[in-house]
Design a protein around this motif. Sequence first.
Motif, PDB file in Angstrom:
ATOM      1  N   PHE B   4       0.874  -1.055  -0.165  1.00 19.44           N
ATOM      2  CA  PHE B   4       0.014  -0.424  -0.057  1.00 19.44           C
ATOM      3  C   PHE B   4       1.128   0.838   0.204  1.00 19.44           C
ATOM      4  CE2 PHE B   4      -3.324  -3.447   1.349  1.00 19.44           C
ATOM      5  CZ  PHE B   4      -4.406  -3.123   0.183  1.00 19.44           C
ATOM      6  N   ASN B   5       2.057   1.292   0.834  1.00 16.79           N
ATOM      7  CA  ASN B   5       2.438   1.766   0.455  1.00 16.79           C
ATOM      8  C   ASN B   5       2.936   2.804  -0.643  1.00 16.79           C
ATOM      9  OD1 ASN B   5       2.699   2.537   3.799  1.00 16.79           O
ATOM     10  ND2 ASN B   5       4.924   1.473   3.916  1.00 16.79           N
ATOM     11  N   VAL B   8       0.187   4.154  -2.593  1.00 16.18           N
ATOM     12  CA  VAL B   8       0.534   5.612  -2.096  1.00 16.18           C
ATOM     13  C   VAL B   8       1.913   6.507  -3.018  1.00 16.18           C
ATOM     14  CG1 VAL B   8       0.158   7.244  -0.262  1.00 16.18           C
ATOM     15  CG2 VAL B   8      -0.677   5.082  -0.117  1.00 16.18           C
ATOM     16  N   LYS B   9       2.281   5.880  -3.158  1.00 17.56           N
ATOM     17  CA  LYS B   9       4.063   6.137  -3.180  1.00 17.56           C
ATOM     18  C   LYS B   9       3.995   6.786  -5.148  1.00 17.56           C
ATOM     19  CE  LYS B   9       8.977   5.146  -3.508  1.00 17.56           C
ATOM     20  NZ  LYS B   9       9.782   4.221  -2.724  1.00 17.56           N
ATOM     21  N   ALA B  11       0.405   6.891  -6.750  1.00 19.97           N
ATOM     22  CA  ALA B  11      -0.083   7.288  -6.896  1.00 19.97           C
ATOM     23  C   ALA B  11       0.076   8.841  -6.632  1.00 19.97           C
ATOM     24  CB  ALA B  11      -1.008   6.868  -5.887  1.00 19.97           C
ATOM     25  N   THR B  12       0.978   9.954  -5.530  1.00 24.31           N
ATOM     26  CA  THR B  12       1.324  10.555  -5.550  1.00 24.31           C
ATOM     27  C   THR B  12       2.570  11.215  -5.867  1.00 24.31           C
ATOM     28  OG1 THR B  12       2.515   9.681  -3.418  1.00 24.31           O
ATOM     29  CG2 THR B  12       0.332  10.623  -3.098  1.00 24.31           C
TER      30      THR B  12
END
Lengths: 301, 235
Positions: B4-5, B8-9, B11-12
């Motif tokens: 999940f990290n 997120v990484k 996606a951001t």
Amino acid sequence: MTNIVEIENVHKYFKNVEVLKGVSLSIKKGEKIVLIGASGSGKSTLLRCINRLEEPTYGEIYFNDKLISLVDPYEHIDFIQKSNTYKKYIDSGLSYEDAISKIKEERSLKLIKEGKEYKQAINKYISDNYMDITLARSKIGMVFQHFNLFNNLTVIENLILAPVELKLMTKEEAINKATSYLERIGLIDKKDEYPSKLSGGQQQRIAIIRSLCMNPDVMLFDEPTSALDPEMVGEVLSLMEELASSGLTMVIVTHEMAFARKIASKVVFIDSGVIQESGTPSEIFDSPKNPRLKDFLSKVI
Amino acid sequence: MSFFNDLVKIATTAEYRNYILQGFLNTLAITFIAVIIGLVLGFIVAIVKVFARTNKALAIPNAICNFYTTVFRGTPVALQLFIFVFALFAIPGFKVYAVILCFGINSGAYVSENIRAGIMSVDSGQMEAGTSLGLSEIKTMRKVIIPQAIKNVIPAIGNEIIALLKETAIISMIGSTVGTLTFDLNQASSTISYAISDFFAPSIIAALFYLIVVYIFTLLIKLIEKRLHKNDKHS
């Protein structure tokens, strides 16, 4: 009376099986010819040769005095006489009759080997007499056993497709004509339906008027009622009867003997690829002479 | 959890998002043009093959078409890609066109067989009816046979397009780099994978993109099929 269709000595082979063994038949204007015979006798093949859905292997077919099949040089003695093979036979001492009959028997003429004169004679005959088959077909109606309505088109589109595409009529004329036929057979309310929504009898009657919309000179019926449920046979036969009485020239392959007797002007009995007997309905059905015809009639009536 | 990290990484981080977006758009574009080439080519080849059955004049074109379908269906598309990119069209700046041509021509071979089968599946009585009304074979083909054949081939063509979309993932084999027109979705996912030292999250993202396109496309095909078959339900 003039001959609309003239079939001359037509032979048809499927692979090595000879289905038609030299059939000659003329169809005059207004005649209703019914072809009868057992399954596999060659009657459907003969019918399909008339509009060249089947290509005759030998022999010639004329429509309105124009050749619509390929030229069969063996049907023309003057062509044979112009050939190199004939000259060779004559030089080798054969008599005129022997040379001709030998060539006919052996079917030994090959276009490329017979010399210029022979080729020219054939080409001249073609240019003088040939009629394009698509043109002829637009004047020869055909009704199939399995109707063959165009499945992707509505009833009215089925009826107007060919006349409009071939520019025989404008779209409005074609629609008017199709509509009047649909009214006549009582199916005007089905005009925007697709064929799959109609009963067999309805489909076949529409297939018949689809041909009629082309103003055919002759109509061919290939077992038009054989694929129908029994209760629908009557409606199709009565439409055909109506057409017959209107003077249309018809050639019909059928197993409906009572119908044949009623409307035929001439009944032709075909067996093993040969016309065994032909005559008026009463000659054929009441006093058959050919033993095979007697046998056939005893089975079907 | 690192998965999940990583998500997120990706996606951001604008860079990674751009990789995915660029790869995705390139994959779609390459597939789209290749499909068009495949359909046009496949249609022509199918028509030649169908008419060659009755028309002797088409013997040579027919032989060429048979050779074409045999070769392109009989060899791996990865190998064809290498030949197109590094041998036949080894021209600087031509790589993306070589790729598209390769996929298009390869797809055409399969599509042609689908269309041919579709045409053959239309009842022969339809052609007989058309020609016995005096219509030419070509006109009957156009007005009667092909409209019916299209209905029959839509599912098979749909499958072929889906297969092609996924097949384009092998573009990465010939070295697609960031910023070029051959930088496809699969390559985007690997590039990110190497950057963040993890394969799982980028691969899942790429997989989702493929899956969503294929799913939407499948729905579309079903919709088209439904509309085309509206009129021929047998009672």
